[in-house]
Structure formats: C-alpha cells, structure tokens
Design an enzyme around this catalytic site. Structure first.
Site, PDB file in Angstrom:
ATOM      1  N   ASP A  29       0.838  -1.196   0.000  1.00 12.59           N
ATOM      2  CA  ASP A  29       0.000   0.000   0.000  1.00 12.59           C
ATOM      3  C   ASP A  29       0.885   1.263   0.000  1.00 12.59           C
ATOM      4  OD1 ASP A  29      -2.473   1.184   0.077  1.00 12.59           O
ATOM      5  OD2 ASP A  29      -2.688   1.069   2.262  1.00 12.59           O
ATOM      6  N   GLY A  85      -8.101   8.617   6.924  1.00 13.82           N
ATOM      7  CA  GLY A  85      -8.277   8.941   8.338  1.00 13.82           C
ATOM      8  C   GLY A  85      -9.728   9.228   8.670  1.00 13.82           C
TER       9      GLY A  85
HETATM   10  P1  13P Z   1      -8.437   4.915   6.306  1.00 16.60           P
HETATM   11  O1  13P Z   1      -7.344   4.972   7.304  1.00 16.60           O
HETATM   12  O2  13P Z   1      -9.186   6.184   6.169  1.00 16.60           O
HETATM   13  O3  13P Z   1      -9.334   3.758   6.530  1.00 16.60           O
HETATM   14  O4  13P Z   1      -7.748   4.689   4.875  1.00 16.60           O
HETATM   15  C1  13P Z   1      -6.980   3.553   4.683  1.00 16.60           C
HETATM   16  C2  13P Z   1      -6.372   3.509   3.338  1.00 16.60           C
HETATM   17  O5  13P Z   1      -6.881   4.040   2.394  1.00 16.60           O
HETATM   18  C3  13P Z   1      -5.128   2.744   3.204  1.00 16.60           C
HETATM   19  O6  13P Z   1      -4.642   2.741   1.917  1.00 16.60           O
END
Ligand code: 13P
Length: 288
Positions: free
Chosen positions: A80, A187
């Site tokens: 990611d 977030g």
């Molecule tokens: P959130 O922390 O808002 O759930 O987003 C996670 C994300 O998109 C990781 O790639």
C-alpha cells in the site's frame, strides 16, 4: 487457487467490493483472516511503507502466503502507498499480489512516468515467471495518514479526479487498479468525512478500463460506501478504524488482565479488530 485479478473481476460482476485491511502485526492478520473466512469472502491485506518497515517485506508476504496455502484461502497481499519504484520492486520480488505506486502528489506527467516504470516491471515479471502482479496508482491528493484528525488536511480532497483525466491516466499507464479522489479522505475526521461523489465514481467507471479502489474507507457512512460500490468501486481500503479498535481493545485488556503473557492480553485487541472487519466485509459484499 485463482489470483487476485480473477476475484476482482468476479466482484465487479456482482457489484460488490473486496475489503483491503492494513496490518502492523500478526494479531491483526489473524483477525482479518478469521473475519473473511467466517463470511466466505476473499480479502486483501495491506501494508503501507511504515507497516512494511515494522513487519518486514518478505515476512509480511510469507505470513499471508502461509495462511493462503495452509487454508487454501483467497487472501492476498498489497504493498500500500509505495512512493518510490525501488521500494515497489522489492515488494514485487518478495511475492506481493499487488502493489500501489503513489504518485498522487506529483503532477500528471511525473505520476504517469513513475507508474509506467512499475507496470513495465510487472509485465517483465509476468513474462519471465508467469506471475501476475497487479499495479495500482492514485490521482488526486486525499491526505496520507490513517489517524484521528481534528480537520481535513490542507489540500486533501480538493482535487477531485475527472473522468477525462482518469481515462487519460489509465490509458497511458495500463494500471490494473486506479484510485480516484472522489470525496474520500484518509483517516477519520472529527466533524465527519466529506461525502463520496457516487455520480463521479460512475462516470469514471464508465471510461477507465480498470478496477476502481476507494481509499480512506474509515469514517465514511455505510450509505456512501454502498453507493460508491454500486457505482463501480471494486476494492475498499480500511485502516484507521482497525487501528482504533486494536488500541482500544489493548488498553481495555491491559487494564483488566495483569498477565504478562502477550497471548493472554493480545486476544482482546485481536477480537475487536475481527468485529470491525466482519462488519466492513458484510457491507462491502452486500451480505445481510
Ligand atoms: P483509512 O485509514 O481512512 O481507513 O484509509 C486507509 C487507506 O486508504 C489505506 O490505503
């Protein structure tokens, strides 16, 4: 065992999405796997740069692969938000199923050039090893921290992705998965996250020849998530809500349990993560 591409195509056909959940440790990995297996849904484990540094790139890949092999289960691993090509190549070489090259802060041409290096590398791996590694890229800055935020970070979410630019980017890079900016923010924002522009998702889905992923899945209403999926989202990323569940579970567990054996107090955060993930998978897969 089918690869991630096959599961994504099936999800798209059924108008559902596969959950992508980030981990920092093996407790969260087990929790996510257990939630997915209970519901018989495929699942993607995400590790960001910080999470990869903490667990280890090869170790994260091996952990996920070992569960996949032992249980003959469709659990996949994604690198990611990688910000450099060298780092992405390390993940591809370690056996990741998909990688995200994040050039969302670059201008269009720079983002295309960096992404193209990764899609070219994935093509070489496919040719040489017969292994499919899906490549994802993002356009439009949507913030970068999976945290509890007082307010929307400066500049985040303002630069929504138009269908024209999405098509141009996907055609120029041949990415398998594309992350648009459609109102989503990484977030959880104290006063509520902005809405998902499902109409825009639908317009992008019509012209972009790839799968669409929604980042920043925490803190978005169930209705908005479902509308986004109906409009063409095939993967939803969640991290902040998992981190909150883990931390709160751990605090509660340590308060109530004076054992020094980690497996006797880490079971509570693990269970809290499992519950959050189960709820999300039900929502993404439209299970009642
Ligand atoms: P959130 O922390 O808002 O759930 O987003 C996670 C994300 O998109 C990781 O790639």
């Amino acid at each position: 065992m089918h690869n991630l591409k096959t599961y994504l195509e099936a999800a798209k056909e059924k108008n559902i999405a596969i959950g992508h959940f980030n981990i920092s440790n093996v407790e969260a990995l087990w929790a996510i796997f257990e939630a997915a297996r209970d519901l018989h849904e495929p699942v993607i484990i995400g590790v960001s740069e910080g999470e990869r540094d903490f667990i280890g790139i090869r170790q994260a890949a091996s952990l996920v692969q070992s569960i996949r092999n032992e249980y003959d289960y469709p659990i996949f691993i994604n690198a990611d938000h990688a910000h450099d090509v060298v780092g992405v190549k390390k993940c591809i070489d370690a056996g990741f199923d998909s990688v995200m090259i994040d050039g969302s802060k670059l201008d269009f041409d720079e983002n295309v050039a960096m992404t193209k290096q990764v899609t070219d590398y994935a093509s070489v791996v496919k040719e040489k090893e017969g292994r499919t590694v899906l490549v994802e890229a993002e356009m439009g800055y949507i913030g970068s921290s999976s945290a509890l935020l007082e307010e929307i970070p400066e500049g985040a979410g303002q630069d929504k992705t138009t269908p024209e630019i999405a098509k141009k980017f996907v055609d120029a890079t041949s990415v398998d998965i594309f992350a648009p900016s459609v109102g989503n923010i990484h977030g959880v924002v104290k006063d509520g996250n902005p809405h998902i522009d499902a109409k825009l998702v639908g317009e992008i889905a019509k012209v972009a020849d790839c799968h669409l992923v929604l980042h920043g899945g925490s803190g978005i209403t169930d209705e908005d998530i479902r509308a986004g999926i109906e409009a063409g989202i095939s993967i939803v990323h969640v991290n902040t809500e998992i981190r909150v569940a883990f931390r709160e579970g751990l605090e509660k567990s340590i308060k109530e349990n004076d054992s020094i054996a980690p497996y006797k107090y880490m079971n509570v955060p693990r269970e809290e993560v499992r519950k959050v993930v189960a709820k999300k998978i039900k929502l993404f897969a439209n299970l009642t």
